[in-house]
Motif scaffolding. Structure first.
Motif, PDB file in Angstrom:
ATOM      1  N   THR A   1       8.743 -14.669   1.287  1.00 57.67           N
ATOM      2  CA  THR A   1       7.969 -13.544   1.813  1.00 57.67           C
ATOM      3  C   THR A   1       8.854 -12.572   2.568  1.00 57.67           C
ATOM      4  OG1 THR A   1       5.953 -14.894   1.989  1.00 57.67           O
ATOM      5  CG2 THR A   1       6.054 -12.900   3.343  1.00 57.67           C
ATOM      6  N   LEU A   2       9.763 -13.109   3.391  1.00 60.34           N
ATOM      7  CA  LEU A   2      10.692 -12.254   4.139  1.00 60.34           C
ATOM      8  C   LEU A   2      11.617 -11.486   3.188  1.00 60.34           C
ATOM      9  CD1 LEU A   2      11.612 -14.687   7.064  1.00 60.34           C
ATOM     10  CD2 LEU A   2      10.006 -12.778   7.111  1.00 60.34           C
TER      11      LEU A   2
ATOM     12  N   SER B   1       0.827  -1.213   0.000  1.00 56.20           N
ATOM     13  CA  SER B   1       0.000   0.000   0.000  1.00 56.20           C
ATOM     14  C   SER B   1       0.859   1.260   0.000  1.00 56.20           C
ATOM     15  CB  SER B   1      -0.921   0.028   1.231  1.00 56.20           C
ATOM     16  OG  SER B   1      -2.063  -0.744   1.026  1.00 56.20           O
ATOM     17  N   TYR B   2       1.871   1.262   0.843  1.00 50.55           N
ATOM     18  CA  TYR B   2       2.774   2.412   0.893  1.00 50.55           C
ATOM     19  C   TYR B   2       3.432   2.648  -0.469  1.00 50.55           C
ATOM     20  CZ  TYR B   2       2.811   3.351   5.933  1.00 50.55           C
ATOM     21  OH  TYR B   2       2.472   3.730   7.217  1.00 50.55           O
ATOM     22  N   LEU B   3       3.879   1.578  -1.098  1.00 49.23           N
ATOM     23  CA  LEU B   3       4.533   1.705  -2.399  1.00 49.23           C
ATOM     24  C   LEU B   3       3.574   2.239  -3.459  1.00 49.23           C
ATOM     25  CD1 LEU B   3       6.616  -1.575  -2.315  1.00 49.23           C
ATOM     26  CD2 LEU B   3       7.556   0.716  -2.540  1.00 49.23           C
ATOM     27  N   GLN B   4       2.334   1.735  -3.452  1.00 44.08           N
ATOM     28  CA  GLN B   4       1.354   2.229  -4.416  1.00 44.08           C
ATOM     29  C   GLN B   4       1.087   3.716  -4.198  1.00 44.08           C
ATOM     30  OE1 GLN B   4      -2.243  -0.161  -5.044  1.00 44.08           O
ATOM     31  NE2 GLN B   4      -1.176  -1.904  -4.155  1.00 44.08           N
ATOM     32  N   ALA B   5       1.055   4.142  -2.938  1.00 41.70           N
ATOM     33  CA  ALA B   5       0.827   5.550  -2.645  1.00 41.70           C
ATOM     34  C   ALA B   5       1.944   6.425  -3.195  1.00 41.70           C
ATOM     35  CB  ALA B   5       0.702   5.757  -1.140  1.00 41.70           C
ATOM     36  N   GLN B   6       3.144   5.857  -3.322  1.00 45.99           N
ATOM     37  CA  GLN B   6       4.287   6.583  -3.879  1.00 45.99           C
ATOM     38  C   GLN B   6       4.415   6.356  -5.389  1.00 45.99           C
ATOM     39  OE1 GLN B   6       5.926   8.574  -1.914  1.00 45.99           O
ATOM     40  NE2 GLN B   6       5.092   7.858   0.034  1.00 45.99           N
TER      41      GLN B   6
ATOM     42  N   GLY C   1      12.338   7.790   0.795  1.00 42.60           N
ATOM     43  CA  GLY C   1      12.304   8.704   1.929  1.00 42.60           C
ATOM     44  C   GLY C   1      11.397   8.286   3.063  1.00 42.60           C
ATOM     45  N   TYR C   2      10.891   7.037   3.030  1.00 45.92           N
ATOM     46  CA  TYR C   2      10.003   6.559   4.092  1.00 45.92           C
ATOM     47  C   TYR C   2      10.772   6.422   5.409  1.00 45.92           C
ATOM     48  CZ  TYR C   2       7.491   3.147   6.949  1.00 45.92           C
ATOM     49  OH  TYR C   2       6.890   2.494   7.987  1.00 45.92           O
ATOM     50  N   ARG C   3      10.125   6.843   6.496  1.00 43.80           N
ATOM     51  CA  ARG C   3      10.719   6.711   7.833  1.00 43.80           C
ATOM     52  C   ARG C   3       9.729   6.041   8.774  1.00 43.80           C
ATOM     53  NH1 ARG C   3      14.311   7.308   5.182  1.00 43.80           N
ATOM     54  NH2 ARG C   3      16.011   8.839   5.202  1.00 43.80           N
ATOM     55  N   TRP C   4      10.161   4.939   9.390  1.00 40.17           N
ATOM     56  CA  TRP C   4       9.283   4.231  10.320  1.00 40.17           C
ATOM     57  C   TRP C   4       9.401   4.854  11.710  1.00 40.17           C
ATOM     58  CZ3 TRP C   4      10.577   1.194  14.695  1.00 40.17           C
ATOM     59  CH2 TRP C   4       9.491   0.500  15.252  1.00 40.17           C
ATOM     60  N   SER C   5       8.273   4.900  12.417  1.00 49.13           N
ATOM     61  CA  SER C   5       8.288   5.389  13.799  1.00 49.13           C
ATOM     62  C   SER C   5       7.550   4.401  14.693  1.00 49.13           C
ATOM     63  CB  SER C   5       7.641   6.772  13.897  1.00 49.13           C
ATOM     64  OG  SER C   5       6.303   6.744  13.441  1.00 49.13           O
ATOM     65  N   PRO C   6       8.071   4.096  15.880  1.00 49.46           N
ATOM     66  CA  PRO C   6       7.466   3.090  16.772  1.00 49.46           C
ATOM     67  C   PRO C   6       6.282   3.662  17.550  1.00 49.46           C
ATOM     68  CG  PRO C   6       9.427   3.981  17.769  1.00 49.46           C
ATOM     69  CD  PRO C   6       9.312   4.643  16.430  1.00 49.46           C
TER      70      PRO C   6
ATOM     71  N   ILE D   1      12.725  -6.381  -0.040  1.00 46.80           N
ATOM     72  CA  ILE D   1      12.700  -5.674  -1.330  1.00 46.80           C
ATOM     73  C   ILE D   1      11.834  -4.421  -1.230  1.00 46.80           C
ATOM     74  CG2 ILE D   1      11.855  -5.821  -3.717  1.00 46.80           C
ATOM     75  CD1 ILE D   1      12.628  -8.814  -3.640  1.00 46.80           C
ATOM     76  N   GLN D   2      10.639  -4.562  -0.642  1.00 48.10           N
ATOM     77  CA  GLN D   2       9.724  -3.426  -0.570  1.00 48.10           C
ATOM     78  C   GLN D   2      10.255  -2.342   0.374  1.00 48.10           C
ATOM     79  OE1 GLN D   2       5.372  -4.402  -1.497  1.00 48.10           O
ATOM     80  NE2 GLN D   2       5.875  -5.925   0.031  1.00 48.10           N
ATOM     81  N   LEU D   3      10.840  -2.766   1.490  1.00 48.35           N
ATOM     82  CA  LEU D   3      11.424  -1.785   2.419  1.00 48.35           C
ATOM     83  C   LEU D   3      12.569  -1.011   1.770  1.00 48.35           C
ATOM     84  CD1 LEU D   3      11.508  -3.589   5.892  1.00 48.35           C
ATOM     85  CD2 LEU D   3      10.300  -1.472   5.322  1.00 48.35           C
ATOM     86  N   PHE D   4      13.374  -1.705   0.987  1.00 51.73           N
ATOM     87  CA  PHE D   4      14.493  -1.055   0.309  1.00 51.73           C
ATOM     88  C   PHE D   4      14.001   0.083  -0.585  1.00 51.73           C
ATOM     89  CE2 PHE D   4      17.073  -0.765  -3.582  1.00 51.73           C
ATOM     90  CZ  PHE D   4      18.291  -0.367  -3.038  1.00 51.73           C
ATOM     91  N   PHE D   5      12.960  -0.191  -1.385  1.00 48.20           N
ATOM     92  CA  PHE D   5      12.449   0.841  -2.289  1.00 48.20           C
ATOM     93  C   PHE D   5      11.728   1.949  -1.523  1.00 48.20           C
ATOM     94  CE2 PHE D   5      13.212  -2.484  -5.400  1.00 48.20           C
ATOM     95  CZ  PHE D   5      13.654  -1.757  -6.497  1.00 48.20           C
TER      96      PHE D   5
END
Length: 505
Positions: free
Chosen positions: A191-192, A145-150, A206-211, A197-201
């Motif tokens: 799957t892992l 979903s995140y990738l599609q949004a970008q 510029g994606y930043r994860w926050s806990p 792969i998806q996290l790399f792209f």
């Protein structure tokens, strides 16, 4: 990368994913045949497809548009909310993972009450393993979903390819050591890798994860209000799938595998056709929703192209389906008897090739008109019909009766949906559609009859399956083109124009 190049990559990758699925199934057939082991694996894998459907068909359909819309208005707040939703979803699936691992020995026999012995042992064991990684599978879908949004689409297909291919590779390399479990291990490993792969792209973008688990009240309320019906709609197909597999497990050993392999073959035309229609017709329907005449003409064009391309494929598979199954699966432990049993199911699945293609046009036109509630109400009724027809057909027909049920349910879904669409159309459009059905039926018969006689009276059937396919399929294309040119010139010109447009792109 331009959208045109992206579309071409997506079409190519989706076909590669589909072909890799056949590679995996071919390896499964060679290594394990159609046995209690393969039945158990496929029954366990149903829980994976359920989670994938929930995320891709329910969660993503709500999350993606909300994320895109609100990011324009408040980018920082939206990112925090999106992170909160993603983290909360993963936490929920972590809890589901623990519960699933603990309770699998209880709920698997409840869902599949007829499985016994080795099939039951394999199903429970692999189900427990899969549940350990449900959160990873959910995360994989959320990242999509995140990738599609970008507007980044290719990594999603790469992730799917990774999961499918690794299943095949692990089965090929480690089946002697791990048995049928090697498929499950390979799928999870892939799957892992797909998550990586998806996290790399995403990180490159510029994606930043926050806990955080915090989600603003308004965002949370809007999200949940839309999410509930979306999840229900996504779950209907999966409920029908569980019902079918439950009935299949009560027939003969290998029945689940026979149904899986035959449905895999019938899904190829729909996959290829769906990617084409997504580019050519659905865009036009969305653009012309406020122009009744243009909308009607585009809708008819979609139905016309569906019938013209899918009807001859369904008819052709009736003739060469057994040869196709033999070429793909018949090696190692998958015997000629297994090929024949798979073909028996394939024959009853054939109508779904056409109905699913037509349903694609009908459903997309209803989505374009905002008739989502009608689609949901119709799809819910298929559950009761599916259960009743399975009960009715499984006794006289055995496991092929379950394929027949799928065809009847698909026809019902198409007819009822089409009636709702045509309520808003001019009456002459119904006559136009019926005329189309009659013409395409006649042209398809023009193709199939000489091929049937050729196969009946010539020694083609004695050849290796691949050579039979290489003779009959090209002849079928020639006969069908001649039939179209002679009996339905409008349809011939329509297909010709689409081919020319594709060639120019």
């Amino acid at each position: 990368m331009s959208l045109k190049k992206t579309a071409l990559w997506l079409v190519a990758l989706s076909l590669v994913v589909k072909l890799s699925g056949f590679l995996r199934e071919s390896i499964i057939a060679s290594k394990f045949g159609a046995t209690s082991y393969t039945d158990g694996y496929l029954l366990a894998f149903s829980f994976i497809t359920l989670v994938i459907a929930i995320i891709s068909g329910g969660f993503n359909n709500v999350f993606l548009p909300m994320y895109v819309k609100q990011k324009k208005e408040a980018p920082e707040a939206t990112e925090r909310n999106a992170n909160g939703v993603m983290n909360a979803t993963v936490v929920i699936f972590l809890a589901i993972s623990v519960l699933g691992w603990l309770l699998s020995p209880w709920f698997v026999p409840l869902i599949y009450p007829k499985i016994t012995g080795l099939t039951a042992e394999v199903t429970i064991e692999i189900t427990r393993f899969f549940f350990l990684f449900m959160s990873a599978i959910a995360l994989n879908g959320i990242l999509d979903s995140y990738l599609q949004a970008q507007r980044i689409f290719v990594p999603s297909q790469m992730s799917k390819l990774s999961a499918t291919l690794m299943g095949a590779v692990f089965a090929l390399l480690f089946s002697d050591q791990w048995g049928i479990n090697s498929l499950a291990y390979g799928f999870i490993f892939g799957t892992l890798v797909g998550i990586g792969i998806q996290l790399f792209f995403l990180l490159k973008k510029g994606y930043r994860w926050s806990p955080t688990l915090t989600v603003e009240q308004e965002f949370r309320r809007s999200f949940l209000v839309l999410l509930v019906p979306a999840l229900l709609n996504a779950g209907v197909g999966q409920i029908n799938m569980f019902v079918n597999k439950s009935f299949a497990s009560s027939t003969i050993p290998g029945a689940v595998t026979y149904l899986n392999n035959s449905s895999l073959i019938t899904s190829i035309p729909h996959t290829i056709y769906g990617t084409t229609i997504a580019v050519v017709i659905f865009t036009l329907l969305s653009e012309q929703v406020n122009h009744q005449k243009k909308f009607q003409d585009t809708f008819f064009m979609g139905m016309q192209v569906s019938l013209l391309t899918l009807a001859p494929i369904a008819a052709g598979l009736f003739l060469v389906g057994e040869e196709a199954i033999s070429f793909i699966f018949e090696r190692g432990k998958f015997t000629a008897s297994d090929t024949h049993h798979t073909y028996l199911a394939l024959v009853y699945y054939l109508p779904t090739i056409v109905t699913q293609g037509l349903q694609y046009i009908v459903s997309k036109s209803m989505y374009a008109q905002g008739k989502t509630n009608i689609i949901f109400r119709i799809s819910v009724t298929t559950i009761a019909l599916n259960v009743f027809l399975n009960w009715l057909f499984v006794e006289p027909f055995g496991y092929p009766g379950l394929a027949l049920t799928s065809s009847f349910v698909s026809i019902y879904y198409l007819v009822v949906s089409t009636i709702f669409v045509y309520k808003d159309f001019e009456k002459k459009e119904v006559t136009r559609l019926l005329g189309l059905v009659v013409r395409v039926t006649f042209v398809t018969a023009f193709m199939i009859v000489p091929l049937y006689l050729l196969k009946l009276y010539m020694p083609i059937s004695e050849l290796y399956s691949l050579w039979q396919l290489m003779i009959i399929v090209p002849l079928g294309v020639v006969f069908y083109a001649i039939g179209l040119f002679i009996f339905y010139k409008e349809g011939f010109r329509q297909l010709l124009s689409i081919v020319k447009k594709k060639a120019k792109k």
